[in-house]
Design a protein around this motif. Structure first.
Motif, short mmCIF file in Angstrom:
data_model
loop_
_atom_site.label_atom_id
_atom_site.label_comp_id
_atom_site.label_asym_id
_atom_site.label_seq_id
_atom_site.Cartn_x
_atom_site.Cartn_y
_atom_site.Cartn_z
N TYR A 179 81.46 9.12 58.00
CA TYR A 179 79.84 8.98 57.06
C TYR A 179 79.27 9.41 57.90
N LYS A 180 78.50 8.73 57.48
CA LYS A 180 76.06 9.20 57.58
C LYS A 180 76.51 7.96 58.45
N THR A 181 76.65 6.66 58.40
CA THR A 181 76.48 5.81 59.43
C THR A 181 77.22 5.80 60.52
N GLN A 182 78.43 7.13 60.65
CA GLN A 182 78.90 6.81 61.91
C GLN A 182 78.33 8.19 62.91
N VAL A 183 77.88 9.49 61.58
CA VAL A 183 76.77 9.96 62.34
C VAL A 183 76.08 10.05 63.34
N ARG A 184 74.93 8.56 62.84
CA ARG A 184 74.26 8.08 63.31
C ARG A 184 74.61 7.26 64.67
N GLU A 185 75.62 6.85 64.77
CA GLU A 185 76.13 5.81 65.77
C GLU A 185 77.04 6.74 67.07
N LEU A 186 77.30 7.74 66.44
CA LEU A 186 77.53 9.05 67.22
C LEU A 186 76.39 9.39 68.15
N ALA A 187 75.15 9.83 67.24
CA ALA A 187 74.00 10.19 67.41
C ALA A 187 73.55 9.35 68.34
N ALA A 188 73.85 8.54 68.31
CA ALA A 188 72.89 7.42 69.76
C ALA A 188 73.47 7.17 70.39
N HIS A 189 74.85 7.25 70.21
CA HIS A 189 76.33 7.76 72.23
C HIS A 189 75.86 9.02 73.00
N LEU A 190 75.27 9.71 72.16
CA LEU A 190 75.25 11.81 72.62
C LEU A 190 73.80 10.98 72.67
N ARG A 191 72.93 10.71 72.79
CA ARG A 191 71.74 10.19 73.46
C ARG A 191 70.45 11.57 72.65
N ILE A 192 70.78 11.40 71.35
CA ILE A 192 70.31 12.85 70.34
C ILE A 192 68.58 12.03 70.43
N PRO A 193 67.90 13.08 70.64
CA PRO A 193 66.13 12.29 70.73
C PRO A 193 66.04 11.07 69.52
N ALA A 194 65.54 10.85 69.30
CA ALA A 194 64.92 9.27 68.66
C ALA A 194 64.46 9.36 67.22
N ALA A 195 63.29 10.91 67.71
CA ALA A 195 62.59 11.51 66.83
C ALA A 195 63.05 11.78 65.49
N ILE A 196 64.19 12.22 66.53
CA ILE A 196 65.14 13.22 65.36
C ILE A 196 66.27 12.08 63.85
N ARG A 197 66.35 11.55 64.72
CA ARG A 197 67.87 10.04 65.10
C ARG A 197 66.45 8.90 63.78
N SER A 198 65.05 8.94 64.17
CA SER A 198 64.51 8.18 62.94
C SER A 198 64.07 8.88 61.83
N LYS A 199 63.98 9.79 61.81
CA LYS A 199 63.35 10.83 60.86
C LYS A 199 64.28 10.51 59.46
N ALA A 200 63.66 10.21 57.97
CA ALA A 200 64.91 9.63 57.02
C ALA A 200 65.62 11.90 56.65
N PRO A 201 66.70 11.86 56.61
CA PRO A 201 67.80 11.93 55.76
C PRO A 201 67.34 13.01 55.04
N THR A 202 66.78 14.15 54.65
CA THR A 202 67.01 15.41 53.68
C THR A 202 67.98 16.82 54.13
N ALA A 203 68.09 17.05 52.55
CA ALA A 203 68.47 18.17 52.98
C ALA A 203 67.67 19.69 52.20
N GLY A 204 66.22 19.29 53.20
CA GLY A 204 65.44 20.13 52.90
C GLY A 204 64.93 21.20 51.60
N LEU A 205 65.38 20.62 50.42
CA LEU A 205 65.10 21.69 49.68
C LEU A 205 63.86 22.34 49.46
N TRP A 206 63.33 21.08 49.08
CA TRP A 206 61.67 21.08 48.89
C TRP A 206 60.83 20.24 49.40
N PRO A 207 59.63 20.27 49.30
CA PRO A 207 58.68 19.14 50.83
C PRO A 207 59.04 17.61 50.16
#
Lengths: 277, 284
Positions: free
Chosen positions: A168-196
């Motif tokens: 689940y998305k919240t579990q991806v977040r937990e994995l991301a923290a463990h993998l030390r994904i940069p905070a700038a990416i982790r704190s962004k609001a999730p978006t499909a990026g289809l339009w601004p």
């Protein structure tokens, strides 16, 4: 929202180990050492690229960054920074020329339609590079998106293997923290990026924390609609989630084949995906 | 005696490659003076076979590839998992386990309980076995079970009631649940049941589970040996391939039965009478 996030807890180190082995095994079976990931600048593709890097080594991972013109320039910068941090190759391909050419000939005012077209253009580029590189396209759709159908079929949902689809998305977040994904990416609001300005949570209509608890109750917990509501979720919200799951079933299955013969593809000609690799 | 549990990752559908792996491990086990080496369920074929079942099926009595394994067991014993198609039963495929000792096939068990539901679909592709029998192994009496057989309550009881010193289970158990420690949540279930059965039966419980992944499913490893009365003798890692080697002393079965009097006080005839009544008139 009520309910605790305890049911969604994962042992991130153990999950990492399983997913790294999964990527390595699936590619290894095909005699393939390389993987491609479409890097959006978001969390899921960052986690996927990190797992691929740990499984295959940075020299064997290619990140494709495929913006539409100058939109989402922050995301492009974030994606490139991540690629540099991981030490993987990355390439930037602007999809605006072909998208603009197409919609000049076939105009539309629907931003969903434009977004889907862009997602499929990115898929088409990933698969072309898959041949150029001799590598596998890794999927980045997570379990929350797959269950509610928040993805473009034959677009961002297309892949050779998907290491992320049971998180689940919240579990991806937990994995991301463990993998030390940069905070700038982790704190962004999730978006499909289809339009601004688009965000997942506005589209889906509720935050991932609540969506994931409802989904977990329905899927892993095998709870009924009533039981999920009794666990503290608003009936209207639960019904909305149930509708999304039901409506998107076609995105989670191969298209049905009209059965005619004694033994048919997709019905009773049944072989494992990993056969003889 | 010395036991080895071969926690391997078989190659799906590639019998030749898996036979080579088995032969290498038997050789390695012999060098370590192992008396019994146990391979996982469907170790010769891989697990997620579906329609491949008929392509990988073999008759252990006549198949030259299987005979290579049988020949290699000179001076030791092995439990090998494979797909059985016997000459008396052509066109029927069984999920089977052979106990081979000193170059002879001593016993073949056909999996009775074929899990079908959720991620499992064995009954779609296999015929079910219908019997649990113990047999005389070079070191004592033993009974074989294959994966789900062990989780069905009565199976290990039958082996116990017919005098097993060792209950040997071979498995292709997928891992599920990642909220816990450094293993899948389902591994705890297996270990707990293995421990419990080692108390109930005052016999040794040997569990060999495979590792690797097929079609996205990861097999959990976590093979183990329990001595009578719940003493953990050895445990394999989760996920990683490993040859788990340990020593056991079959005298512990006698010691266990002197200490815990369950076996002395067992009344299979009472169980049988009750079961017979239940089977004949389940509504009573």
């Amino acid at each position: 929202m009520k309910g605790s996030s305890v049911p969604l807890k994962i042992n991130a180190a153990f999950v990492e180990k399983i997913l790294v082995a999964f990527i390595r095994d699936e590619l290894g079976r095909c005699g393939c050492a390389k993987a491609l990931v479409g890097l959006s600048g978001g969390l899921d593709s960052a986690v996927c690229a990190t797992l691929a890097t740990r499984a295959l080594g940075p020299e064997n991972v290619l990140g494709l960054i495929m913006p539409y013109g100058r939109a989402f320039s922050d995301d492009v910068r974030g994606a490139a920074a991540l690629a540099r941090k991981l030490g993987i190759r990355h390439e930037k391909i602007d999809i605006a020329p072909q998208i603009d050419l197409y919609f000049a000939a076939h105009p539309t005012t629907s931003r969903v339609q434009r977004g889907n077209k862009m997602a499929r253009e990115r898929m088409s580029i990933l698969y072309d590079f898959s041949v150029r590189e001799g590598g596998f396209v890794l999927g980045t759709s997570n379990k929350s998106e797959l269950l509610v159908g928040y993805g473009t079929v034959y677009g961002d949902m297309a892949c050779a293997i998907n290491p992320m689809g049971d998180l689940y998305k919240t579990q991806v977040r937990e994995l991301a923290a463990h993998l030390r994904i940069p905070a700038a990416i982790r704190s962004k609001a999730p978006t499909a990026g289809l339009w601004p300005g688009q965000t997942d949570e506005a589209d889906i209509g509720l935050p991932y924390e609540e969506l994931d608890l409802i989904l977990h109750g329905l899927v892993e917990g095998r709870k009924s609609r009533r039981e999920v509501i009794e666990a503290g979720h608003a009936a209207a919200v639960v019904d909305r989630v149930l509708r999304m799951i039901k409506r998107s079933g076609f995105k989670r299955a191969l298209p049905p084949i009209a059965k005619l013969s004694i033994r048919s593809v997709g019905h009773d000609f049944l072989y494992p995906y990993d056969r003889g690799k | 005696m010395k036991i080895a549990l071969a926690q391997i990752a078989p190659k799906l559908g590639d019998v030749e490659a898996n036979i080579d792996t088995h032969l290498e491990i038997i050789d390695k086990a012999r060098k370590q003076k192992v008396d019994l080496v146990c391979f996982p369920e469907l170790g010769l074929t891989g697990y997620t076979l579906k329609d491949l079942v008929e392509e990988v099926a073999l008759d252990p009595a006549s198949d030259p590839r299987f005979r290579r394994i049988v020949a290699a067991t000179k001076g030791l014993s092995a439990v090998v998992g494979f797909v059985l198609e016997s000459p008396e039963d052509r066109g029927l495929y069984y999920n089977a386990a052979a106990f081979i000792a000193d170059s002879k096939v001593v016993h073949v068990h056909r999996k009775v309980f074929l899990p079908t539901g959720g991620i499992f679909e064995e009954a779609k592709f296999f015929a079910p076995g219908r019997d649990f029998r113990t047999f005389k192994a070079p070191f004592g009496r033993a009974g074989l079970l294959i994966c789900r057989d062990f989780l069905q309550y009565g199976s290990s009881y039958v082996h116990y009631a017919s005098g097993a010193d060792l209950i040997i289970c071979i498995s292709a158990g997928p891992g599920r649940g990642v909220a816990g420690g450094q293993a899948f949540e389902t591994s705890r279930m297996w270990e707990l049941m293995g421990e419990a059965v080692s108390y109930f039966s005052t016999a040794f419980v040997l569990y060999t589970n495979r590792v690797g992944s097929e079609d996205g499913v990861t097999f959990a490893g976590g093979s183990f040996v329990f001595a009578p009365g719940g003493r953990l003798v050895a445990r394999g890692s989760s996920i990683d391939p490993e040859l788990v080697v340990c020593r056991i002393d079959l005298a512990d079965v006698r010691e266990g039965r002197r200490k815990w009097l369950f076996k002395r006080d067992e009344k299979p005839e009472a169980i049988w009478r009750s079961l017979e009544r239940i089977v004949r008139a389940p509504e009573d």
